[in-house]
Design a protein around this motif. Structure first.
Motif, PDB file in Angstrom:
ATOM      1  N   ALA A 113      73.279 -28.302  12.577  1.00 35.26           N
ATOM      2  CA  ALA A 113      71.935 -28.574  13.090  1.00 35.26           C
ATOM      3  C   ALA A 113      71.911 -29.596  14.214  1.00 35.26           C
ATOM      4  N   SER A 114      72.917 -30.447  14.302  1.00 34.16           N
ATOM      5  CA  SER A 114      72.938 -31.477  15.344  1.00 34.16           C
ATOM      6  C   SER A 114      73.967 -31.189  16.437  1.00 34.16           C
ATOM      7  N   LYS A 115      74.584 -30.003  16.397  1.00 37.47           N
ATOM      8  CA  LYS A 115      75.624 -29.662  17.368  1.00 37.47           C
ATOM      9  C   LYS A 115      74.989 -28.966  18.567  1.00 37.47           C
ATOM     10  N   VAL A 116      74.983 -29.641  19.712  1.00 37.11           N
ATOM     11  CA  VAL A 116      74.233 -29.141  20.869  1.00 37.11           C
ATOM     12  C   VAL A 116      75.124 -28.812  22.054  1.00 37.11           C
ATOM     13  N   THR A 117      76.447 -28.744  21.847  1.00 33.92           N
ATOM     14  CA  THR A 117      77.341 -28.344  22.935  1.00 33.92           C
ATOM     15  C   THR A 117      78.099 -27.088  22.526  1.00 33.92           C
ATOM     16  N   PRO A 118      78.377 -26.188  23.465  1.00 36.17           N
ATOM     17  CA  PRO A 118      79.135 -24.973  23.147  1.00 36.17           C
ATOM     18  C   PRO A 118      80.504 -25.283  22.547  1.00 36.17           C
ATOM     19  N   GLN A 119      81.099 -26.399  22.973  1.00 41.25           N
ATOM     20  CA  GLN A 119      82.423 -26.764  22.457  1.00 41.25           C
ATOM     21  C   GLN A 119      82.384 -27.005  20.944  1.00 41.25           C
ATOM     22  N   ASP A 120      81.298 -27.653  20.482  1.00 45.03           N
ATOM     23  CA  ASP A 120      81.140 -27.875  19.045  1.00 45.03           C
ATOM     24  C   ASP A 120      81.098 -26.551  18.290  1.00 45.03           C
ATOM     25  N   TRP A 121      80.384 -25.584  18.825  1.00 40.87           N
ATOM     26  CA  TRP A 121      80.223 -24.293  18.152  1.00 40.87           C
ATOM     27  C   TRP A 121      81.511 -23.479  18.205  1.00 40.87           C
ATOM     28  N   LYS A 122      82.215 -23.558  19.316  1.00 41.44           N
ATOM     29  CA  LYS A 122      83.487 -22.846  19.416  1.00 41.44           C
ATOM     30  C   LYS A 122      84.510 -23.429  18.436  1.00 41.44           C
ATOM     31  N   HIS A 123      84.482 -24.744  18.295  1.00 35.62           N
ATOM     32  CA  HIS A 123      85.366 -25.388  17.327  1.00 35.62           C
ATOM     33  C   HIS A 123      85.015 -24.947  15.907  1.00 35.62           C
ATOM     34  N   ALA A 124      83.726 -24.853  15.615  1.00 33.23           N
ATOM     35  CA  ALA A 124      83.283 -24.432  14.286  1.00 33.23           C
ATOM     36  C   ALA A 124      83.774 -23.021  13.978  1.00 33.23           C
ATOM     37  N   ILE A 125      83.673 -22.132  14.953  1.00 34.98           N
ATOM     38  CA  ILE A 125      84.141 -20.747  14.767  1.00 34.98           C
ATOM     39  C   ILE A 125      85.626 -20.729  14.457  1.00 34.98           C
ATOM     40  N   ARG A 126      86.386 -21.535  15.208  1.00 27.60           N
ATOM     41  CA  ARG A 126      87.849 -21.568  15.006  1.00 27.60           C
ATOM     42  C   ARG A 126      88.191 -22.088  13.599  1.00 27.60           C
ATOM     43  N   VAL A 127      87.516 -23.124  13.180  1.00 27.74           N
ATOM     44  CA  VAL A 127      87.784 -23.694  11.852  1.00 27.74           C
ATOM     45  C   VAL A 127      87.430 -22.691  10.757  1.00 27.74           C
ATOM     46  N   LEU A 128      86.262 -22.045  10.881  1.00 26.88           N
ATOM     47  CA  LEU A 128      85.822 -21.102   9.861  1.00 26.88           C
ATOM     48  C   LEU A 128      86.737 -19.886   9.774  1.00 26.88           C
ATOM     49  N   GLN A 129      87.343 -19.504  10.897  1.00 25.64           N
ATOM     50  CA  GLN A 129      88.208 -18.324  10.910  1.00 25.64           C
ATOM     51  C   GLN A 129      89.640 -18.632  10.479  1.00 25.64           C
ATOM     52  N   THR A 130      90.050 -19.885  10.593  1.00 25.39           N
ATOM     53  CA  THR A 130      91.441 -20.216  10.295  1.00 25.39           C
ATOM     54  C   THR A 130      91.612 -21.021   9.015  1.00 25.39           C
ATOM     55  N   ALA A 135      88.668 -22.393   6.619  1.00 22.93           N
ATOM     56  CA  ALA A 135      87.253 -22.685   6.364  1.00 22.93           C
ATOM     57  C   ALA A 135      87.055 -23.847   5.413  1.00 22.93           C
ATOM     58  N   SER A 136      88.050 -24.145   4.571  1.00 21.08           N
ATOM     59  CA  SER A 136      87.886 -25.234   3.606  1.00 21.08           C
ATOM     60  C   SER A 136      87.775 -26.590   4.296  1.00 21.08           C
ATOM     61  N   ASN A 137      88.216 -26.663   5.574  1.00 22.05           N
ATOM     62  CA  ASN A 137      88.109 -27.921   6.330  1.00 22.05           C
ATOM     63  C   ASN A 137      86.732 -28.108   6.957  1.00 22.05           C
ATOM     64  N   PHE A 138      85.896 -27.085   6.898  1.00 21.66           N
ATOM     65  CA  PHE A 138      84.554 -27.208   7.468  1.00 21.66           C
ATOM     66  C   PHE A 138      83.701 -28.064   6.536  1.00 21.66           C
ATOM     67  N   PRO A 139      82.893 -28.966   7.102  1.00 20.30           N
ATOM     68  CA  PRO A 139      82.092 -29.869   6.261  1.00 20.30           C
ATOM     69  C   PRO A 139      81.270 -29.122   5.212  1.00 20.30           C
ATOM     70  N   GLY A 140      81.431 -29.536   3.967  1.00 16.68           N
ATOM     71  CA  GLY A 140      80.651 -28.982   2.867  1.00 16.68           C
ATOM     72  C   GLY A 140      81.280 -27.805   2.166  1.00 16.68           C
ATOM     73  N   MET A 141      82.216 -27.097   2.833  1.00 18.62           N
ATOM     74  CA  MET A 141      82.785 -25.899   2.212  1.00 18.62           C
ATOM     75  C   MET A 141      83.705 -26.257   1.043  1.00 18.62           C
ATOM     76  N   GLY A 142      84.637 -27.172   1.283  1.00 17.63           N
ATOM     77  CA  GLY A 142      85.599 -27.524   0.249  1.00 17.63           C
ATOM     78  C   GLY A 142      85.034 -28.414  -0.835  1.00 17.63           C
ATOM     79  N   HIS A 143      83.845 -28.993  -0.597  1.00 20.27           N
ATOM     80  CA  HIS A 143      83.259 -29.916  -1.579  1.00 20.27           C
ATOM     81  C   HIS A 143      82.042 -29.325  -2.271  1.00 20.27           C
ATOM     82  N   ARG A 144      81.412 -28.332  -1.627  1.00 25.17           N
ATOM     83  CA  ARG A 144      80.176 -27.808  -2.202  1.00 25.17           C
ATOM     84  C   ARG A 144      80.244 -26.307  -2.483  1.00 25.17           C
ATOM     85  N   VAL A 145      80.610 -25.515  -1.471  1.00 31.38           N
ATOM     86  CA  VAL A 145      80.553 -24.062  -1.619  1.00 31.38           C
ATOM     87  C   VAL A 145      81.668 -23.552  -2.531  1.00 31.38           C
TER      88      VAL A 145
END
Length: 839
Positions: A329-346, A348-358
């Motif tokens: 919700a606070s990520k306002v640069t394309p670089q942030d979103w591209k990084h998120a895509i890379r993390v989720l695809q490679t 995902a447990s390192n993405f905030p909230g995934m390894g601790h909540r989901v």
């Protein structure tokens, strides 16, 4: 309307909740003063929260930002609430003063005091906080309609963790507050997996025993119309033991519960089982945008498209959508979103909230599986590609070869154990079973959770090596042209790597423990001779490869149980004696392989199939065979063998040149045959068989006996490019047919011919799941002459059938064709419309 309680308690604590609910009406009077104080404290907190929100709005407006309509709406509702609650507090003070002067037992005060107390209590109670049911509206409507059905007293809502079951139940609970209904009381209970029983029991019941609680519950509810909502059930609950009267038509009460286990719905005796499914893409995207916010999505022209990619990684799971949406919700640069895509695809447990909540929430279902064997089988499923349909047979054979299925000594028993485990995982919502019941799928988020368990928690650590759909030129940490040392590696899946053409001779040199090897859907042309080093190999999948021959060195694979050569169209050479030397072979797949025209090395004959078939016949443990046959004489020779027909599951007949009629009588004796495919019969005009053993060759449809079921084992029939065939009327003797695919049959006029009209009470296709009339059927006018129930039909595909104007349905290629379809009635149209899609 009834009263609603929200409390997290155990099964034994339901008594407290129920009796508190019944006692609530008395508390309207007796606890008016206490409730008024609580209401004042709540109003003060609301004022403080509103002030905080106003300050944030002021700051945002000074930064030239505009507040959302939702914010203004909330502020307006708070102002209205302040006035209403202030009035209640004032009225309460006056009422208490009158009570102190006059007593509260005078009739003129009692009713007004009761109504005021109820208003105060309702303000305190209000709705249970819950998220909006984005994408769950149709399921909500289905549940609410079921509640109105007299014969439906108990409803089980089941589905994957995080899919929205609690959200749905919350909205059902709150809907009772907003609508009039005929129930005396509505009770909400959270039955968590590990509830704090002592604390809740002590607070509600103090010294009461479990037996006393049950008696009180029964006394309170036995004369009431109630609705009980039980959230997050994990084990069967004996309602009578708790003291809850069984909901039925007589007491007109209802019970709805949520669970992750479809089995539990049956154990509880639910009259209706409703699956809460993952969201469709549109609803997923709407929910994701809600949590990310329009300001963020509009902050850069690139972000909207990147956000869609991120949202798709959530695979329709609301818990993941909300978690990831909030994080972005606070990520306002394309670089942030591209990084998120890379993390989720490679990872995902390192993405905030995934390894601790989901993942931990999903893992509860894994932890609840009945045994370590079932858990290992589940984790093994994660080795297959994302969104991949896994054949059940493939899955079971790999489990067996890995050594998971050891409950029985015989293979049949082990396979049955495998099917039971698949059923357990499906009913636990950890595997999905699409309409194509031959396969199962793993929800992408569940797959990620399984890989997280393997990687983070050490389960099966070091065993699997997976590199799938990666345009593979090298596997992790080493090249395919090297000689990696993997002494403990037991499974190597290289599926679907379309760039993989070659494996060097030394690649398999140091993999002595390898049990399962899959090269399916690669461009491999030949195997290295060093495959002989894989002395522990039990499962070898070469299906859908470009392989041309098998190496004689494969004789060393003395433990091999499964050899899959399905769709190896280029296979033209197998060394003489190779197959017969693999003494432990139990399953050989040669469906649509290069068996026709096959040359067996060492034979002087131009056509050496007979010696190859004899080698198959010699295999002592063979129980699972699929074959391809390309001539009538070869077909007759195959049928003459003693063992092979009895263990054949699938048979592919192709290019019987010059044949005008074909007798299929012997297929009726192949009790395990489930798949028959016939392709490229350029002159075949009729199918014959000896009916009911009376020596008749051509079927006389006017004398059909509906009890005759010659092809009772057939599940799938494929007929392609049989240009002269006019019908497939013999399919009336295949009562268990699930899949029928017909294509490019120029002369076919009907599937089941009118000649069978006098055959008695026949009802074909009663179990059919999919019907595909797929191209090149220019003369087809009819499927069957009477409407059929099609109880399990999930999909009809019709392409290239311009003369087909009516389908035999009783309950769109082109728009004009669709408009010309004739339906029995409007109800039938509405029932079967979801099964159609335009091509």
């Amino acid at each position: 309307m009834g009263n609603v309680f929200s409390v997290s308690i155990s099964t034994e604590d339901i008594a407290g909740c129920c009796c508190d609910c019944i006692a609530a009406r008395a508390n309207y009077l007796c606890k008016l003063d206490e409730n008024r104080v609580t209401l004042r404290r709540g109003l003060q907190k609301l004022r403080e929260l509103k002030n905080d929100v106003n300050r944030k709005v002021d700051v945002a407006e000074r930064q030239q930002m505009k507040h959302l309509d939702q914010v203004q709406g909330w502020i307006s509702r708070v102002e209205a609430m302040k006035i209403e609650v202030g009035q209640l507090i004032g009225d309460g003070a006056k009422t208490i003063e009158e009570k102190q002067l006059c007593g509260c037992c005078y009739p003129k005060h009692c009713i007004s005091n009761y109504m005021l107390g109820k208003k105060v209590a309702k303000k305190l109670q209000d709705e249970i906080a819950g998220r909006p049911t984005v994408g769950l509206e149709s399921t909500f409507d289905k549940v609410w309609r079921s509640l109105e059905e007299e014969h439906t007293s108990m409803i089980g809502l089941y589905g994957l963790g995080g899919v929205g079951k609690t959200t749905l139940l919350t909205q059902i609970n709150n809907h009772f507050l907003k609508t009039s209904h005929n129930f005396d009381v509505v009770i909400w209970v959270v039955v968590s997996k590990t509830p704090n029983q002592e604390r809740v029991q002590t607070e509600i019941w103090k010294d009461k025993s479990r037996h006393e609680k049950a008696k009180d519950i029964w006394k309170a509810l036995s004369n009431k119309r109630f609705v009980i909502l039980l959230d997050d059930m994990w084990e069967q609950m004996d309602l009578l033991d708790v003291g809850i009267p069984l909901p039925d038509r007589q007491n007109k009460s209802k019970l709805i519960f949520t669970t992750r286990s479809q089995d539990l719905c049956g154990e509880m005796g639910a009259h209706k089982k409703i699956e809460v499914k993952s969201l469709a893409w549109k609803d997923s995207w709407d929910l994701f945008k809600k949590y990310v916010g329009e300001d963020t999505l509009n902050s850069d022209p690139e972000i909207s498209e990147l956000a869609e990619m991120v949202a798709k990684e959530c695979c329709g799971l609301p818990l993941a959508i909300i978690t990831i949406g909030r994080a972005m919700a606070s990520k306002v640069t394309p670089q942030d979103w591209k990084h998120a895509i890379r993390v989720l695809q490679t990872c995902a447990s390192n993405f905030p909230g995934m390894g601790h909540r989901v993942y931990p929430l999903l893992k509860y279902s894994y932890d609840s599986l009945p045994s370590k064997i079932v858990q290992s089988c589940f984790l093994y499923c994660s080795l297959f590609p994302e969104d991949f349909s896994i054949y059940k047979e493939t899955l079971i054979w790999t489990w067996l070869c890995e050594g998971f299925l050891d409950e029985f000594d015989d293979t049949d028993g082990a396979k049955n154990q495998g099917f039971n485990i698949i059923s357990t995982l499906v009913h636990a919502c950890l595997l999905e079973e699409p309409s194509d019941t031959k396969c199962v799928k793993l929800h992408d988020m569940v797959r990620d959770m399984a890989l997280w368990i393997i990687g983070e928690m050490g389960e099966m650590k070091g065993k699997p090596l997976v590199q799938i759909r990666a345009g593979l030129t090298q596997a992790p940490k080493f090249k395919l042209t090297g000689s990696p040392t993997c002494l403990n590696l037991s499974t190597l899946l290289l599926n679907l790597n379309s760039d993989l053409h070659m494996i060097s001779n030394g690649f398999f040199q140091f993999m002595p423990s390898l049990r399962v090897l899959s090269l399916s859907n690669t461009k491999i042309v030949e195997l290295p001779s060093a495959i002989s080093n894989l002395v522990s190999l039990q499962y070898l999948d070469l299906s859908d490869t470009q392989i041309k021959k098998l190496q004689i060195e494969m004789k060393n694979l003395v433990k091999l149980k499964v050899l899959n050569l399905r769709s190896t169209f280029n296979l033209s050479s197998i060394p003489r004696g190779l197959i017969s030397s693999l003494l432990m072979l139990q399953a050989v797949g040669m469906y649509k392989c290069g068996l026709y025209g096959l040359v067996v090395e060492g034979s002087m004959d131009s056509y050496g199939n007979e010696s190859f078939v004899e080698e198959l016949e010699s295999l002592k443990y063979l129980i699972d065979l699929s074959v391809s046959i390309a001539s009538a004489p070869e077909f007759q020779r195959f049928l003459s063998y003693r063992k092979l027909p009895s263990c054949t599951l699938a048979i592919y007949l192709k290019m019987f040149k010059g044949l005008s009629s074909l007798n299929l009588s012997s297929l009726g004796n192949m009790k395990h045959l489930i798949v028959l495919a016939m392709e490229d019969f350029d002159s075949l005009r009729e199918i014959k068989f000896d009916w009911a053993g009376k020596g008749k060759e051509t079927v006389e449809y006017s004398n059909l006996n509906p009890k005759v079921k010659c092809f009772h084992g057939f599940h799938e029939v494929v007929i392609n490019r049989c240009q002269m065939l006019k019908n497939l009327t013999w399919l009336i003797f295949a009562p268990n047919l699930l899949y029928l695919r017909i294509g490019q049959c120029d002369e076919m006029e009907e599937v089941i011919g009118n000649g069978a009209n006098d055959g008695g009470n026949l009802s074909p296709f009663t179990k059919l799941i999919q019907l595909e009339l797929n191209g090149g059927l220019p003369q087809l006018k009819n499927v069957y002459w009477n409407p059929l129930p099609f109880l399990y039909l999930d999909r009809i595909e019709v392409v290239g059938c311009p003369k087909l104007k009516k389908l035999p349905l009783n309950s769109n290629r082109k728009q004009e064709w669709w408009n010309e379809l004739e339906w029995e009635d409007e109800a039938t149209l509405n029932t079967f419309l979801p099964s159609f899609r335009a091509i």
